[in-house]
Design a protein around this motif. Structure first.
Motif, PDB file in Angstrom:
ATOM      1  N   GLU A 165      52.889  15.870  46.633  1.00 48.14           N
ATOM      2  CA  GLU A 165      52.438  14.528  46.238  1.00 48.14           C
ATOM      3  C   GLU A 165      53.596  13.576  46.005  1.00 48.14           C
ATOM      4  OE1 GLU A 165      48.825  14.268  43.543  1.00 48.14           O
ATOM      5  OE2 GLU A 165      49.678  16.239  43.177  1.00 48.14           O
ATOM      6  N   ARG A 201      57.006   5.692  34.046  1.00 51.88           N
ATOM      7  CA  ARG A 201      57.775   6.755  33.395  1.00 51.88           C
ATOM      8  C   ARG A 201      59.255   6.390  33.308  1.00 51.88           C
ATOM      9  NH1 ARG A 201      55.088  12.202  32.606  1.00 51.88           N
ATOM     10  NH2 ARG A 201      53.374  11.208  31.547  1.00 51.88           N
ATOM     11  N   LEU A 259      49.556  13.446  57.088  1.00 50.40           N
ATOM     12  CA  LEU A 259      49.679  14.829  56.642  1.00 50.40           C
ATOM     13  C   LEU A 259      48.422  15.209  55.871  1.00 50.40           C
ATOM     14  CD1 LEU A 259      53.301  14.560  55.318  1.00 50.40           C
ATOM     15  CD2 LEU A 259      52.575  16.089  57.141  1.00 50.40           C
ATOM     16  N   ARG A 271      46.245  15.961  53.046  1.00 47.49           N
ATOM     17  CA  ARG A 271      46.490  15.627  51.649  1.00 47.49           C
ATOM     18  C   ARG A 271      45.705  16.553  50.719  1.00 47.49           C
ATOM     19  NH1 ARG A 271      48.436  11.138  49.568  1.00 47.49           N
ATOM     20  NH2 ARG A 271      48.162  10.023  51.520  1.00 47.49           N
ATOM     21  N   ARG A 272      46.445  17.183  49.824  1.00 48.14           N
ATOM     22  CA  ARG A 272      45.761  17.960  48.793  1.00 48.14           C
ATOM     23  C   ARG A 272      45.594  17.008  47.630  1.00 48.14           C
ATOM     24  NH1 ARG A 272      49.469  23.096  48.194  1.00 48.14           N
ATOM     25  NH2 ARG A 272      51.005  21.458  48.212  1.00 48.14           N
ATOM     26  N   CYS A 322      45.489  14.885  44.653  1.00 50.76           N
ATOM     27  CA  CYS A 322      45.755  14.938  43.212  1.00 50.76           C
ATOM     28  C   CYS A 322      45.813  16.365  42.672  1.00 50.76           C
ATOM     29  CB  CYS A 322      44.702  14.165  42.435  1.00 50.76           C
ATOM     30  SG  CYS A 322      44.918  12.417  42.565  1.00 50.76           S
ATOM     31  N   LEU A 323      46.223  17.320  43.499  1.00 52.12           N
ATOM     32  CA  LEU A 323      46.202  18.706  43.052  1.00 52.12           C
ATOM     33  C   LEU A 323      47.093  18.908  41.836  1.00 52.12           C
ATOM     34  CD1 LEU A 323      45.136  21.594  44.086  1.00 52.12           C
ATOM     35  CD2 LEU A 323      47.499  21.892  44.745  1.00 52.12           C
ATOM     36  N   MET A 324      48.371  18.635  42.057  1.00 55.20           N
ATOM     37  CA  MET A 324      49.327  18.918  40.998  1.00 55.20           C
ATOM     38  C   MET A 324      49.212  17.946  39.836  1.00 55.20           C
ATOM     39  SD  MET A 324      53.252  18.822  40.861  1.00 55.20           S
ATOM     40  CE  MET A 324      53.257  17.953  39.357  1.00 55.20           C
ATOM     41  N   THR A 325      49.222  16.650  40.160  1.00 58.56           N
ATOM     42  CA  THR A 325      49.225  15.650  39.082  1.00 58.56           C
ATOM     43  C   THR A 325      47.982  15.717  38.233  1.00 58.56           C
ATOM     44  OG1 THR A 325      49.217  14.267  41.026  1.00 58.56           O
ATOM     45  CG2 THR A 325      50.656  13.629  39.248  1.00 58.56           C
ATOM     46  N   GLN A 354      46.018  18.384  37.649  1.00 51.67           N
ATOM     47  CA  GLN A 354      46.133  19.553  36.768  1.00 51.67           C
ATOM     48  C   GLN A 354      47.107  19.279  35.640  1.00 51.67           C
ATOM     49  OE1 GLN A 354      47.323  22.822  39.207  1.00 51.67           O
ATOM     50  NE2 GLN A 354      45.257  23.229  39.929  1.00 51.67           N
ATOM     51  N   MET A 355      48.254  18.671  36.007  1.00 54.60           N
ATOM     52  CA  MET A 355      49.313  18.409  35.048  1.00 54.60           C
ATOM     53  C   MET A 355      48.842  17.435  33.974  1.00 54.60           C
ATOM     54  SD  MET A 355      53.171  17.586  36.161  1.00 54.60           S
ATOM     55  CE  MET A 355      53.198  15.817  36.166  1.00 54.60           C
ATOM     56  N   TRP A 376      46.832   9.635  22.242  1.00 54.32           N
ATOM     57  CA  TRP A 376      46.419   8.750  23.331  1.00 54.32           C
ATOM     58  C   TRP A 376      45.923   7.417  22.767  1.00 54.32           C
ATOM     59  CZ3 TRP A 376      41.355   6.947  23.838  1.00 54.32           C
ATOM     60  CH2 TRP A 376      41.108   6.201  24.998  1.00 54.32           C
ATOM     61  N   THR A 381      54.673  12.723  25.487  1.00 56.68           N
ATOM     62  CA  THR A 381      53.792  12.918  26.646  1.00 56.68           C
ATOM     63  C   THR A 381      54.581  13.422  27.852  1.00 56.68           C
ATOM     64  OG1 THR A 381      52.554  11.027  25.819  1.00 56.68           O
ATOM     65  CG2 THR A 381      51.991  11.808  28.006  1.00 56.68           C
ATOM     66  N   VAL A 382      55.750  12.830  28.077  1.00 52.82           N
ATOM     67  CA  VAL A 382      56.585  13.271  29.200  1.00 52.82           C
ATOM     68  C   VAL A 382      56.999  14.726  29.007  1.00 52.82           C
ATOM     69  CG1 VAL A 382      58.729  12.864  30.473  1.00 52.82           C
ATOM     70  CG2 VAL A 382      57.419  10.914  29.625  1.00 52.82           C
ATOM     71  N   ASP A 422      54.545  17.466  29.932  1.00 55.04           N
ATOM     72  CA  ASP A 422      54.305  17.751  31.348  1.00 55.04           C
ATOM     73  C   ASP A 422      54.996  19.047  31.758  1.00 55.04           C
ATOM     74  OD1 ASP A 422      52.667  15.686  31.891  1.00 55.04           O
ATOM     75  OD2 ASP A 422      54.175  14.410  32.812  1.00 55.04           O
TER      76      ASP A 422
END
Lengths: 145, 141
Positions: A22, A39, B5, B7-8, B10-13, B15-16, B29, B100-101, B104
Motif C-alpha cells: 500500500e 503523520r 497492479l 490491489r489488496r 486497505c489490508l495492512m492499514t 488492520q493496523m 480519540w 497513536t503513532v 502502530d
C-alpha cells in the motif's frame, strides 16, 4: 531455522514497502497521501514545540532578559524567516487536514472524501498566501516590495 | 495507461488502524478531536496577538519585539490564560498523537503501560517547564 526467519522478515518488508504494498507511491491514493502528510507534519510539530520552549528558556531564564533583543535580532534573519514560513505551511496543512478528519469522524462528507480533501487544501493555500504576505511585512516593514 | 497492479484493499492499514484505535482507546480519540478544534481557536489568537497586534518597538533603528513588549502583553490575565491553555492543549494533542503513532508498532503495544506513564511524565514535566519560563515575562524581568 535462521534462514527461514530472515526469509520471513524479507517477505514482511516486501509486504509493507514492496511494489504491491500500500505504501508504494503508485498504489497510494489521495487519502493515503493525506494520512502520511498528517503523520509527518504531526511529528515535526511535536519536535518544534520543544524547540520553541528551549528558545523561550534562553530568552527568559538567567541572563535571558538582557540578551532578549540580541536573540530577536538573530531570529529576524532571512534563514529564520524561511523556517517561519516552513512552520506556517506545516501548521496550516496539519490544521486543515485535521479539520477534514474531524468532519469525517462526525459523519460529514465521507462519501465525497476526495473533494473535501481538495477543498481543505484550497483553504490551506489561501491561508498560506496570507502567511507569506504577513511574513513579507515582517521582513520589509513599511511596505517593501 | 499503465496496467493497474492488483490491489489488496486497505489490508495492512485497516488492520493496523483498527488495532491501534483499540489499544489507544475511545477517550484518547475523543479528546484528540476536542483539543484539535480548540487548538485552531487558541493558536489563531496566539498568532494574531503575538505577530499582528504586537509589531514590536524601535530598537537600534530596527523594529523588533522587546522583552518589555512581551512583558506588557502578559500583564493582562487574558493572555496569560491563552498562553498557558495553549501550552496544555498542544502538549496533550502532540503527545497523544505521538502515542497513536507508537501504537502502530507491536513493540510499543507490548509496553503500553510504560508508554502511557512515560508520556504523562514527559507532558506534566514540560507543562511545568513552560509555566516556569513564562514567569519572568509575567513578573516583568
Amino acid at each position: 531455522m535462521k534462514i527461514g526467519e530472515n526469509d520471513l522478515r524479507m517477505r514482511t518488508f516486501k509486504w509493507l514497502f514492496g511494489r504491491n504494498s500500500e505504501f508504494w507511491p503508485k498504489n497510494m491514493k489521495t487519502g493515503m497521501w493525506a494520512w502520511i502528510g498528517h503523520r509527518i507534519t504531526g511529528v515535526a510539530l511535536v519536535v518544534y514545540i520543544f524547540m520553541h520552549l528551549s528558545f523561550i528558556t534562553t530568552a527568559s531564564l538567567g541572563d535571558g532578559p538582557k540578551n532578549f533583543d540580541a536573540l530577536m535580532k538573530i531570529t529576524s534573519q532571512p534563514l529564520f524567516i524561511v523556517l517561519d514560513f516552513l512552520l506556517v505551511v506545516v501548521v496550516i496543512y496539519h490544521a486543515m487536514n485535521g479539520l477534514r478528519v474531524v468532519l469525517f469522524d462526525a459523519g460529514i462528507g465521507i462519501k465525497r472524501q476526495k473533494q473535501v480533501f481538495w477543498i481543505a487544501m484550497g483553504i490551506a493555500a489561501v491561508l498560506i498566501i496570507g502567511g507569506i504576505i504577513a511574513l513579507w511585512h515582517l521582513v520589509f516593514p513599511g511596505g517593501g516590495a | 495507461m499503465a496496467p493497474r497492479l492488483p490491489r489488496r484493499r486497505c489490508l495492512m492499514t485497516q488492520q493496523m488502524s483498527v488495532k491501534t484505535s483499540k489499544v489507544a482507546g475511545t477517550w484518547a480519540w475523543f479528546f484528540q478531536r476536542v483539543s484539535a478544534v480548540l487548538l485552531i481557536v487558541f493558536l489563531g489568537v496566539h498568532i494574531f496577538v503575538d505577530h499582528f497586534m504586537n509589531v514590536g518597538s524601535e530598537t537600534a533603528g530596527e523594529t523588533l519585539i522587546t522583552f518589555g513588549d512581551v512583558s506588557m502583553r502578559l500583564g493582562d490575565f487574558v493572555y496569560i490564560f491563552v498562553d498557558y491553555t495553549l501550552l496544555a492543549l498542544v502538549l496533550f494533542h502532540g503527545l497523544n498523537g505521538a502515542r497513536t503513532v507508537l501504537f502502530d508498532f507491536d513493540m510499543f503495544i507490548k509496553r503500553k503501560k510504560a508508554v502511557d506513564v512515560g508520556l504523562w511524565i514527559l507532558g506534566v514535566a514540560t507543562l511545568v517547564w513552560g509555566i516556569v519560563i513564562l514567569w519572568p515575562f509575567i513578573k516583568g524581568g
